[in-house]
Write an enzyme that holds these catalytic residues in place. Structure first.
Site, PDB file in Angstrom:
ATOM      1  N   TYR A  23      45.159  14.522  22.362  1.00 18.79           N
ATOM      2  CA  TYR A  23      45.885  14.673  21.477  1.00 18.79           C
ATOM      3  C   TYR A  23      47.385  15.642  22.180  1.00 18.79           C
ATOM      4  O   TYR A  23      46.890  16.940  22.116  1.00 18.79           O
ATOM      5  CB  TYR A  23      44.904  15.189  19.999  1.00 18.79           C
ATOM      6  CG  TYR A  23      45.501  15.752  19.235  1.00 18.79           C
ATOM      7  CD1 TYR A  23      46.423  15.398  18.524  1.00 18.79           C
ATOM      8  CD2 TYR A  23      44.102  16.225  18.041  1.00 18.79           C
ATOM      9  CE1 TYR A  23      47.162  15.222  17.431  1.00 18.79           C
ATOM     10  CE2 TYR A  23      44.475  16.476  16.543  1.00 18.79           C
ATOM     11  CZ  TYR A  23      45.972  16.122  15.790  1.00 18.79           C
ATOM     12  OH  TYR A  23      46.203  16.571  14.791  1.00 18.79           O
ATOM     13  N   LYS A  75      48.160  10.975  21.656  1.00 18.63           N
ATOM     14  CA  LYS A  75      48.452  11.060  20.116  1.00 18.63           C
ATOM     15  C   LYS A  75      49.290  12.031  20.373  1.00 18.63           C
ATOM     16  O   LYS A  75      48.794  13.640  20.305  1.00 18.63           O
ATOM     17  CB  LYS A  75      47.335  11.089  19.240  1.00 18.63           C
ATOM     18  CG  LYS A  75      47.801  11.281  17.445  1.00 18.63           C
ATOM     19  CD  LYS A  75      47.240  12.187  16.771  1.00 18.63           C
ATOM     20  CE  LYS A  75      47.773  12.610  15.399  1.00 18.63           C
ATOM     21  NZ  LYS A  75      46.625  13.253  14.671  1.00 18.63           N
TER      22      LYS A  75
END
Length: 310
Positions: free
Chosen positions: A140, A168
């Site tokens: 992330y 992500k």
């Protein structure tokens, strides 16, 4: 019940908001309603306890309870990803083990915040931690909150670890996003997911596999439709839907210039729509009546939310 993750993971994976009754009590009926609405709209998975879920402001006890609720409600119909980001590697491992017991399918890991890290230190950390994690991991990248970015070369090196399945990116930097895609061109199984919903269509056109769009809490149908239109190359449909996405972004997430505006606007909009109470996790406080009226007007201008009239 956990389900196996496709490789790469594609589609819209909403980052769940956390409906609260007070600072340390989840509103389970509201959470269930949010999840059922998302699944009915055709989302590809759920992401619990991320930024939109206000996780850093929640107690460890409440995070575990929410994880159990989300997995129980999803009941194996879609995969559940859960953030295990923490300043402590031990706490990340502890929560990862709870995720297995709850039935989650994957884990999401941002760089540890507070202390800064070089890229070599960050990669070494991943190489030590990842083999101990019991589920697939998605990196992330959100440097605005962690101070440390996952450089594209670091992500590519981490992709060679057996249980790192994707990334992500919430940086909002499309030059970096393009660099990420180039670095991973030889790994078509590695998911590259876009965080900022305003950039979702552009990211899909560049080769992204999907998005983790916060606005899916407000209208999952909108973001699923935008994803599908972008994948199919329907430029006119993308243009129409993108206009609605931007209306939500401008009118709901940017009421004030403070960094809290996205979270406060999201929770306020959800309350206007009758999805949950306008109760924030600490340290933030909810918007008042003036901001609520501005957001109500924005929801009406977006043309999706008839509920906002009442």
């Amino acid at each position: 019940m956990s389900i196996l993750l496709p490789r790469p993971l594609r589609g819209i994976i909403p980052p769940l908001a956390t409906p609260l009754l007070d600072r340390d009590t989840v509103d389970r009926p509201a959470l269930e309603s949010l999840i059922e609405n998302m699944i009915a709209a055709g989302v590809a998975g759920l992401f619990a306890l991320g930024t939109t879920g206000e996780a850093p402001g929640l107690s460890y006890r409440l995070r575990a309870e929410i994880l159990d609720h989300v997995c129980s409600i999803a009941a194996g119909r879609v995969p559940v990803l859960v953030s295990i980001t923490d300043t402590s590697a031990v706490e990340s491992l502890n929560f990862a083990r709870l995720a297995v017991k709850a039935g989650a399918s994957g884990l999401v890991l941002a760089p540890p915040y507070y202390f800064t890290m070089s890229q070599s230190e960050l990669l070494s950390y991943l190489k030590r931690l990842a083999p101990e994690l019991p589920l697939p991991v998605y990196l992330y990248n959100i440097p605005s909150l962690t101070k440390t970015q996952y450089a594209a070369a670091t992500v590519r090196a981490a992709a060679d670890l057996d249980n790192v399945y994707g990334v992500k990116d919430s940086s909002g930097d499309m030059q970096y996003f393009a660099e990420l895609l180039r670095a991973l061109a030889d790994r078509p199984d590695f998911a590259v997911l876009c965080g900022p919903e305003e950039l979702l269509a552009a990211a899909i056109a560049m080769g992204a596999h999907g998005g983790i769009a916060g606005g899916s809490n407000l209208s999952p149908e909108l973001y699923v439709s935008l994803y599908r239109a972008a994948v199919s190359g329907d430029a006119e449909r993308v243009r129409q839907l993108q206009a609605v996405v931007m209306a939500i972004s401008d009118g709901v997430y940017r009421v004030h210039p403070e960094g809290s505006a996205y979270l406060r606007g999201m929770k306020c909009a959800l309350s206007i729509l009758g999805r949950c109470r306008n109760i924030m996790a600490e340290p933030y406080e909810p918007y008042g009546s003036l901001e609520s009226e501005q957001i109500r007007a924005a929801l009406l201008r977006a043309g999706l939310f008839a509920q906002a009239k009442s």
